[in-house]
Scaffold this motif. Structure first.
Motif, PDB file in Angstrom:
ATOM      1  N   TRP A 133       0.814  -1.212   0.000  1.00 30.03           N
ATOM      2  CA  TRP A 133       0.000   0.000   0.000  1.00 30.03           C
ATOM      3  C   TRP A 133       0.850   1.266   0.000  1.00 30.03           C
ATOM      4  O   TRP A 133       0.721   2.108  -0.901  1.00 30.03           O
ATOM      5  N   LEU A 134       1.723   1.411   0.989  1.00 28.07           N
ATOM      6  CA  LEU A 134       2.484   2.654   1.129  1.00 28.07           C
ATOM      7  C   LEU A 134       3.725   2.695   0.243  1.00 28.07           C
ATOM      8  O   LEU A 134       3.943   3.661  -0.503  1.00 28.07           O
ATOM      9  N   VAL A 135       4.553   1.674   0.325  1.00 21.29           N
ATOM     10  CA  VAL A 135       5.834   1.700  -0.397  1.00 21.29           C
ATOM     11  C   VAL A 135       5.600   1.658  -1.903  1.00 21.29           C
ATOM     12  O   VAL A 135       6.158   2.464  -2.659  1.00 21.29           O
ATOM     13  N   ASP A 136       4.761   0.718  -2.360  1.00 17.66           N
ATOM     14  CA  ASP A 136       4.487   0.664  -3.790  1.00 17.66           C
ATOM     15  C   ASP A 136       3.632   1.855  -4.234  1.00 17.66           C
ATOM     16  O   ASP A 136       3.744   2.313  -5.375  1.00 17.66           O
ATOM     17  N   GLY A 137       2.800   2.371  -3.329  1.00 21.61           N
ATOM     18  CA  GLY A 137       2.054   3.587  -3.648  1.00 21.61           C
ATOM     19  C   GLY A 137       2.989   4.767  -3.863  1.00 21.61           C
ATOM     20  O   GLY A 137       2.813   5.557  -4.800  1.00 21.61           O
ATOM     21  N   ALA A 138       3.993   4.885  -3.009  1.00 20.59           N
ATOM     22  CA  ALA A 138       4.996   5.944  -3.192  1.00 20.59           C
ATOM     23  C   ALA A 138       5.783   5.720  -4.480  1.00 20.59           C
ATOM     24  O   ALA A 138       6.092   6.668  -5.210  1.00 20.59           O
ATOM     25  N   ALA A 139       6.093   4.458  -4.765  1.00 17.99           N
ATOM     26  CA  ALA A 139       6.824   4.144  -5.997  1.00 17.99           C
ATOM     27  C   ALA A 139       6.019   4.556  -7.221  1.00 17.99           C
ATOM     28  O   ALA A 139       6.569   5.083  -8.194  1.00 17.99           O
ATOM     29  N   ARG A 160       5.685  -0.875 -18.275  1.00 21.12           N
ATOM     30  CA  ARG A 160       5.269  -2.169 -17.721  1.00 21.12           C
ATOM     31  C   ARG A 160       5.463  -2.212 -16.211  1.00 21.12           C
ATOM     32  O   ARG A 160       4.622  -2.745 -15.478  1.00 21.12           O
ATOM     33  N   ILE A 161       6.563  -1.653 -15.742  1.00 22.60           N
ATOM     34  CA  ILE A 161       6.829  -1.662 -14.306  1.00 22.60           C
ATOM     35  C   ILE A 161       5.701  -0.973 -13.549  1.00 22.60           C
ATOM     36  O   ILE A 161       5.208  -1.471 -12.526  1.00 22.60           O
ATOM     37  N   CYS A 162       5.248   0.172 -14.043  1.00 28.90           N
ATOM     38  CA  CYS A 162       4.188   0.913 -13.344  1.00 28.90           C
ATOM     39  C   CYS A 162       2.862   0.163 -13.361  1.00 28.90           C
ATOM     40  O   CYS A 162       2.106   0.204 -12.386  1.00 28.90           O
ATOM     41  N   LYS A 163       2.572  -0.529 -14.453  1.00 27.17           N
ATOM     42  CA  LYS A 163       1.343  -1.326 -14.495  1.00 27.17           C
ATOM     43  C   LYS A 163       1.376  -2.416 -13.431  1.00 27.17           C
ATOM     44  O   LYS A 163       0.378  -2.671 -12.751  1.00 27.17           O
ATOM     45  N   GLU A 164       2.528  -3.054 -13.297  1.00 30.84           N
ATOM     46  CA  GLU A 164       2.630  -4.125 -12.297  1.00 30.84           C
ATOM     47  C   GLU A 164       2.642  -3.567 -10.883  1.00 30.84           C
ATOM     48  O   GLU A 164       2.058  -4.165  -9.963  1.00 30.84           O
ATOM     49  N   GLU A 165       3.280  -2.408 -10.684  1.00 27.64           N
ATOM     50  CA  GLU A 165       3.285  -1.792  -9.355  1.00 27.64           C
ATOM     51  C   GLU A 165       1.872  -1.411  -8.923  1.00 27.64           C
ATOM     52  O   GLU A 165       1.538  -1.459  -7.733  1.00 27.64           O
ATOM     53  N   SER A 166       1.029  -1.033  -9.878  1.00 28.33           N
ATOM     54  CA  SER A 166      -0.345  -0.681  -9.515  1.00 28.33           C
ATOM     55  C   SER A 166      -1.093  -1.900  -8.977  1.00 28.33           C
ATOM     56  O   SER A 166      -1.910  -1.782  -8.053  1.00 28.33           O
ATOM     57  N   GLY A 172      -1.778  -4.933  -1.760  1.00 25.02           N
ATOM     58  CA  GLY A 172      -1.458  -4.548  -0.390  1.00 25.02           C
ATOM     59  C   GLY A 172      -2.646  -3.949   0.321  1.00 25.02           C
ATOM     60  O   GLY A 172      -2.930  -4.270   1.489  1.00 25.02           O
ATOM     61  N   PHE A 173      -3.362  -3.063  -0.360  1.00 21.66           N
ATOM     62  CA  PHE A 173      -4.532  -2.424   0.240  1.00 21.66           C
ATOM     63  C   PHE A 173      -5.607  -3.468   0.561  1.00 21.66           C
ATOM     64  O   PHE A 173      -6.230  -3.425   1.634  1.00 21.66           O
ATOM     65  N   GLU A 174      -5.811  -4.422  -0.350  1.00 24.57           N
ATOM     66  CA  GLU A 174      -6.810  -5.475  -0.118  1.00 24.57           C
ATOM     67  C   GLU A 174      -6.454  -6.327   1.085  1.00 24.57           C
ATOM     68  O   GLU A 174      -7.316  -6.695   1.888  1.00 24.57           O
ATOM     69  N   LEU A 175      -5.173  -6.650   1.235  1.00 22.39           N
ATOM     70  CA  LEU A 175      -4.734  -7.428   2.395  1.00 22.39           C
ATOM     71  C   LEU A 175      -5.014  -6.670   3.687  1.00 22.39           C
ATOM     72  O   LEU A 175      -5.545  -7.232   4.664  1.00 22.39           O
TER      73      LEU A 175
END
Length: 319
Positions: A133-139, A160-166, A172-175
């Motif tokens: 949620w936070l780290v990948d959200g910041a990324a 592609r990296i940004c699509k996968e990071e989303s 993370g948020f769902e967990l």
């Protein structure tokens, strides 16, 4: 009569480079570029690649302890994605003349850095959700503008990296949402993880603009599109409503909406902590680098076997 190609001066080449960047066009590997631009791109791409590879460790630590087969599969897929991101990025750095074994050696010897966030421990499974949620959200906030970076191979890798990071951010948020609907102990795990990762997540964007030595040049070359402080503010504005939806309180008593600015105000960041972690004194700095060094050494036989097979195959094709 022999016609000779007119000699192109470095001034002409630099002028062409500057015009290309100014028109929002891409610089490609065979194009002339200032050595400062090349060095900046190698430094940034290498640090990004190192961060993806080191970033596998905090979550990989939980694969065998994930609470269900579904959570294990999600985590395995995410760690695999991060390995792929590192591969794309090291390949992009190679188009600039960087040597991948040299980049790896610089990482495991401590001569090149990776994101400060990965020097913090993952103490509970809630940390896996908070990293998503936070780290990948910041990324995502930091990396989506890089899809328009002036260097072509880097910008294309970022799509592609940004699509996968989303996906990672949503997972993370769902967990965390699932845990917040669970037991009291699970909710406390989430709150504890948020409290530990909030401030380090804000530090991920780098030092404040006034203390950032590379921002001005990177902005002029359109490697970056936004300053560290602009991206940090965007992340805070995006995250506060999500925290409210989760039912967690972010650990900042100064966090409040400022109607005049149209943004959230937030408290002072402990930049001494960031400098300490970057200098190698974070909770897990030594552990992360030692693990990567050991993995590199243990994998030497695989690299040797792959090189021997490639040489043999190449010889067979020639024959």
């Amino acid at each position: 009569m022999t016609l000779t190609q007119p000699e192109v001066s470095e001034v002409d080449l630099e002028g062409h480079f500057e015009r290309t960047v100014a028109k929002d066009q891409r610089i490609e590997p065979r194009d002339w570029m200032p050595e400062g631009y090349r060095a900046t791109m190698i430094r940034q791409i290498a640090q990004h690649a190192h961060s993806e590879i080191i970033g596998m460790q905090p979550e990989g630590n939980w694969i065998t302890r994930a609470p269900s087969l579904r959570r294990k599969a999600i985590l395995l897929a995410k760690v695999q994605d991060e390995a792929g991101h590192g591969l794309y990025l090291y390949s992009a750095a190679e188009t600039l003349g960087a040597d991948r074994p040299d980049l790896t050696e610089r990482l495991i010897s401590g001569r090149q850095k990776y994101s400060s966030i990965f020097n913090y421990p993952t103490l509970s499974f809630a940390d896996v959700g908070v990293i998503g949620w936070l780290v990948d959200g910041a990324a995502i906030c930091n990396q989506v503008p890089l899809c328009r970076s002036s260097y072509g191979p880097y910008a294309r890798a970022m799509i592609r990296i940004c699509k996968e990071e989303s996906f990672h951010q949503r997972q993370g948020f769902e967990l965390l949402m699932t845990m917040m609907k669970g037991t009291t102990a699970q909710r406390e795990m989430v709150r504890d993880a948020v409290n530990r990762f909030w401030w380090p997540s804000l530090m991920m964007f780098g030092p404040p603009d006034a203390d950032s030595p590379n921002t001005a040049r990177s902005m002029a070359w359109r490697i970056k599109r936004h300053t560290n402080d602009e991206l940090r503010q965007r992340f805070v504005d995006m995250t506060v409503p999500q925290a409210e939806a989760l039912g967690v309180t972010l650990p900042d008593p100064d966090l409040k909406w400022n109607a005049a600015r149209g943004h959230y105000d937030f408290g002072a960041i402990d930049w001494t902590e960031l400098k300490r972690v970057i200098s190698g004194e974070g909770p897990c700095n030594a552990q992360r680098v030692a693990h990567r060094r050991r993995a590199h050494e243990d994998g030497a036989w695989v690299r040797e076997a792959a090189a021997a097979y490639a040489a043999k195959h190449e010889g067979a094709v020639r024959d």
